[in-house]
Scaffold this motif. Structure first.
Motif, PDB file in Angstrom:
ATOM      1  N   SER A  50      46.298  43.419  55.585  1.00 22.39           N
ATOM      2  CA  SER A  50      45.603  43.431  57.045  1.00 22.39           C
ATOM      3  C   SER A  50      45.680  42.126  57.471  1.00 22.39           C
ATOM      4  CB  SER A  50      44.214  43.807  55.985  1.00 22.39           C
ATOM      5  OG  SER A  50      43.393  42.959  56.582  1.00 22.39           O
ATOM      6  N   PRO A  51      45.636  41.823  58.560  1.00 27.19           N
ATOM      7  CA  PRO A  51      45.500  40.510  59.211  1.00 27.19           C
ATOM      8  C   PRO A  51      44.754  39.905  58.555  1.00 27.19           C
ATOM      9  CG  PRO A  51      46.744  41.804  60.743  1.00 27.19           C
ATOM     10  CD  PRO A  51      46.176  42.137  59.645  1.00 27.19           C
ATOM     11  N   LEU A  52      43.507  40.041  59.016  1.00 27.26           N
ATOM     12  CA  LEU A  52      42.272  40.091  58.604  1.00 27.26           C
ATOM     13  C   LEU A  52      42.097  39.647  56.677  1.00 27.26           C
ATOM     14  CD1 LEU A  52      39.253  42.355  60.100  1.00 27.26           C
ATOM     15  CD2 LEU A  52      40.335  39.963  61.286  1.00 27.26           C
ATOM     16  N   ALA A  53      42.744  40.046  55.895  1.00 26.83           N
ATOM     17  CA  ALA A  53      42.237  39.079  55.207  1.00 26.83           C
ATOM     18  C   ALA A  53      43.299  38.529  54.635  1.00 26.83           C
ATOM     19  CB  ALA A  53      43.424  40.496  54.504  1.00 26.83           C
ATOM     20  N   GLU A  54      44.754  38.610  55.057  1.00 30.59           N
ATOM     21  CA  GLU A  54      45.425  37.398  55.265  1.00 30.59           C
ATOM     22  C   GLU A  54      44.284  35.457  55.789  1.00 30.59           C
ATOM     23  OE1 GLU A  54      48.977  37.797  57.361  1.00 30.59           O
ATOM     24  OE2 GLU A  54      50.053  39.195  55.761  1.00 30.59           O
ATOM     25  N   LYS A  55      43.910  36.071  57.241  1.00 33.24           N
ATOM     26  CA  LYS A  55      43.554  34.682  57.435  1.00 33.24           C
ATOM     27  C   LYS A  55      41.770  34.840  56.173  1.00 33.24           C
ATOM     28  CE  LYS A  55      40.219  34.215  61.449  1.00 33.24           C
ATOM     29  NZ  LYS A  55      38.636  34.221  61.318  1.00 33.24           N
ATOM     30  N   ALA A  56      41.360  35.596  55.687  1.00 31.75           N
ATOM     31  CA  ALA A  56      40.332  35.192  54.936  1.00 31.75           C
ATOM     32  C   ALA A  56      40.999  34.561  53.386  1.00 31.75           C
ATOM     33  CB  ALA A  56      39.816  36.539  54.567  1.00 31.75           C
ATOM     34  N   VAL A  57      42.159  34.654  53.395  1.00 34.03           N
ATOM     35  CA  VAL A  57      42.976  34.138  51.952  1.00 34.03           C
ATOM     36  C   VAL A  57      43.449  32.307  52.553  1.00 34.03           C
ATOM     37  CG1 VAL A  57      44.931  33.777  50.310  1.00 34.03           C
ATOM     38  CG2 VAL A  57      43.881  36.002  50.759  1.00 34.03           C
ATOM     39  N   ILE A  61      41.336  29.080  50.892  1.00 34.28           N
ATOM     40  CA  ILE A  61      43.066  28.151  49.852  1.00 34.28           C
ATOM     41  C   ILE A  61      42.443  27.225  48.988  1.00 34.28           C
ATOM     42  CG2 ILE A  61      43.866  27.148  51.342  1.00 34.28           C
ATOM     43  CD1 ILE A  61      45.267  29.601  49.611  1.00 34.28           C
ATOM     44  N   ASN A  62      40.898  26.397  50.389  1.00 38.77           N
ATOM     45  CA  ASN A  62      40.660  24.981  49.732  1.00 38.77           C
ATOM     46  C   ASN A  62      39.456  25.006  47.930  1.00 38.77           C
ATOM     47  OD1 ASN A  62      38.602  26.202  50.933  1.00 38.77           O
ATOM     48  ND2 ASN A  62      38.030  24.064  51.912  1.00 38.77           N
ATOM     49  N   LEU A  63      39.384  26.617  47.705  1.00 36.91           N
ATOM     50  CA  LEU A  63      38.622  27.383  46.174  1.00 36.91           C
ATOM     51  C   LEU A  63      39.357  27.449  45.404  1.00 36.91           C
ATOM     52  CD1 LEU A  63      35.825  28.863  48.918  1.00 36.91           C
ATOM     53  CD2 LEU A  63      35.975  26.585  48.687  1.00 36.91           C
ATOM     54  N   LEU A  64      40.262  26.802  45.357  1.00 37.30           N
ATOM     55  CA  LEU A  64      41.169  27.072  43.943  1.00 37.30           C
ATOM     56  C   LEU A  64      40.534  26.542  42.577  1.00 37.30           C
ATOM     57  CD1 LEU A  64      45.156  27.612  45.367  1.00 37.30           C
ATOM     58  CD2 LEU A  64      43.494  29.495  45.351  1.00 37.30           C
ATOM     59  N   PRO A 256      34.912  38.332  32.368  1.00 34.61           N
ATOM     60  CA  PRO A 256      33.739  38.232  33.726  1.00 34.61           C
ATOM     61  C   PRO A 256      34.683  37.528  34.816  1.00 34.61           C
ATOM     62  CG  PRO A 256      34.055  36.245  31.699  1.00 34.61           C
ATOM     63  CD  PRO A 256      34.716  37.646  31.322  1.00 34.61           C
ATOM     64  N   PHE A 257      35.696  37.160  34.629  1.00 33.16           N
ATOM     65  CA  PHE A 257      36.124  37.038  35.874  1.00 33.16           C
ATOM     66  C   PHE A 257      37.282  37.398  36.056  1.00 33.16           C
ATOM     67  CE2 PHE A 257      34.377  33.278  33.946  1.00 33.16           C
ATOM     68  CZ  PHE A 257      32.607  32.591  35.074  1.00 33.16           C
ATOM     69  N   ASN A 258      37.847  38.970  35.888  1.00 29.06           N
ATOM     70  CA  ASN A 258      38.739  39.580  36.053  1.00 29.06           C
ATOM     71  C   ASN A 258      39.266  39.806  37.428  1.00 29.06           C
ATOM     72  OD1 ASN A 258      36.083  41.277  36.305  1.00 29.06           O
ATOM     73  ND2 ASN A 258      37.305  42.838  36.272  1.00 29.06           N
ATOM     74  N   VAL A 259      38.464  39.644  38.408  1.00 28.74           N
ATOM     75  CA  VAL A 259      39.230  39.268  40.273  1.00 28.74           C
ATOM     76  C   VAL A 259      39.250  38.550  40.464  1.00 28.74           C
ATOM     77  CG1 VAL A 259      38.493  41.006  41.755  1.00 28.74           C
ATOM     78  CG2 VAL A 259      37.554  42.405  40.177  1.00 28.74           C
ATOM     79  N   ASN A 260      40.144  37.466  40.718  1.00 25.64           N
ATOM     80  CA  ASN A 260      40.263  36.514  41.123  1.00 25.64           C
ATOM     81  C   ASN A 260      39.756  36.036  42.942  1.00 25.64           C
ATOM     82  OD1 ASN A 260      42.487  36.162  43.573  1.00 25.64           O
ATOM     83  ND2 ASN A 260      43.579  38.260  41.795  1.00 25.64           N
ATOM     84  N   LEU A 261      39.636  35.505  42.892  1.00 27.39           N
ATOM     85  CA  LEU A 261      38.556  34.785  44.285  1.00 27.39           C
ATOM     86  C   LEU A 261      39.463  35.325  44.871  1.00 27.39           C
ATOM     87  CD1 LEU A 261      36.444  32.950  45.571  1.00 27.39           C
ATOM     88  CD2 LEU A 261      38.802  31.473  46.441  1.00 27.39           C
TER      89      LEU A 261
END
Ligand SMILES: Cc1ncc(COP(=O)(O)O)c(C=O)c1O
Length: 369
Positions: A50-57, A61-64, A256-261
């Motif tokens: 989804s283009p909206l998903a790509e934009k959100a990623v 990207i500065n929160l890794l 606890p952190f099984n789904v990545n950001l």
């Protein structure tokens, strides 16, 4: 010394067949000297994410360096709203693969039994075997789940029954009236996992909504994924919907952190991208129509599918067809691993991919068997 390390392992793991990964596309290109290779093997979305998903990623990207939200707060809220369920009825995982593992870890002891179809999605058996459970595999009947035989296979030792709807690798589905009757006849003390990984592609009016059984308060866990129609397979995110009591049990074994950001932000955005979902659904329906017509003209039988893939009877050894298609840069899945030695499983692609597959099949059929 090797024997000693073998003795250290749990005996259950020797029942597992190691997963044999395919080669990366870049390596296939290099080995075959091809520049244009298409993968129609893993039921991914040929239109991409989804283009909206790509934009959100890109925006995240500065929160890794920050751990992801362990509760998937915003995504959970959005899913709860979408399905009209409480937030504590939602399980989130590193792909629905992980949720299958969490379910097995929560409910299966060595010696317990699970009932599943054969062939069906391999992770059900894999995760059950890891826990030392016995798998009672009920052969498909005319390529479809044999619901009466599955019911008969359930006994006092059965803990989980798996239903893949539509089924991978056949694409066949169980309809609403069949499923209503079957679910009502299941014993109360087994858990039914309904895997709807391909549910968004189903076009038949009588394709059932597994969530309706959750709403009735039954021991049903419905699994869904962002890997298919939402096009986010690389990020690894899937979810489950079930009664809050069941979800709380499964949640206990989750990291606890099984789904990545990136998966969280992409999935949250993708849920708003109705246009991408509709385009993907339309592309699939049109591609399915094109492929089935072309196969009819070629005289190759196929199994009617409600998913984004098609199991095609090539009339010859599927391995040789696979190799020939691969040499032309078209990667498909062989059916022999599923007990269909003449079939190939093909993911519906973009119009140009589908046309290329048909062109190459025509060439192969001209060759002697
Ligand atoms: C039926 C079925 N369920 C689950 C999955 C796994 O999906 P995920 O990528 O969410 O782990 C697949 C992947 O191919 C599948 O075919």
């Amino acid at each position: 010394m090797p024997n000693r390390s073998v003795n250290l392992a749990r005996p259950e793991i020797f029942n597992l067949k190691p997963y044999i990964p395919g080669k990366p596309i870049e390596e296939v290109k290099r080995e075959l000297g091809l520049t244009d290779v298409i993968k129609m093997a893993s039921n991914e979305n040929p239109l991409g994410a989804s283009p909206l998903a790509e934009k959100a990623v890109r925006e995240a990207i500065n929160l890794l360096h920050i751990y992801p939200d362990s509760n998937c707060y915003y995504l959970r809220q959005k899913l709860a709203e979408k399905y009209g369920v409480a937030e504590n009825m939602i399980l989130l995982g590193n792909g629905s693969d992980e949720i299958l593992r969490l379910i097995a870890e929560t409910f299966l002891r060595p010696g317990d039994e699970v009932v599943l179809a054969r062939p069906t999605f391999v992770e059900y058996e894999f995760t059950a075997l890891v826990m030392g459970a016995q798998c009672v595999a009920v052969p498909l009947k005319e390529d479809r789940h044999d619901l009466p035989a599955m019911l008969e296979a359930i006994n006092g030792a059965t803990r989980i029954v798996y239903l893949c709807n539509p089924n991978n690798p056949t694409g066949t589905y169980v309809n609403k009236s069949e499923l209503d009757r079957w679910v009502a006849s299941l014993p109360d003390d087994v858990i039914l996992v309904i895997d709807e990984a391909y549910g968004e592609y189903a076009t038949k009016e009588d394709y059932p909504d597994g969530l309706s059984y959750v709403r009735e308060g039954r021991n049903v866990i419905v699994l869904k994924t962002f890997s298919k129609i939402y096009g986010l397979a690389a990020l690894r995110i899937g979810y489950g919907l079930c009664r809050a009591e069941l979800a709380a049990l499964v949640q206990r074994v989750s990291e606890p952190f099984n789904v990545n950001l990136l998966a969280q932000v992409a999935a949250t955005a993708a849920l708003d991208d109705n246009e991408h979902v509709q385009r993907s659904r339309d592309n699939n329906a049109e591609g399915m129509q094109y492929l089935t017509r072309a196969l009819d003209e070629l005289g190759l039988p196929w199994i009617p599918s409600q998913a984004n893939f098609l199991l095609i009877d090539t009339g010859r050894d599927c391995r040789s067809v696979f190799e020939k298609l691969l040499s032309k840069g078209v990667i498909v899945r062989t059916g022999d691993v599923y007990g269909y030695p003449r079939h190939i499983r093909v993911t519906v692609g973009r119009p140009q991919d589908n046309a290329r597959l048909v062109r190459e099949l025509i060439g192969i059929l001209k060759e002697p068997v």
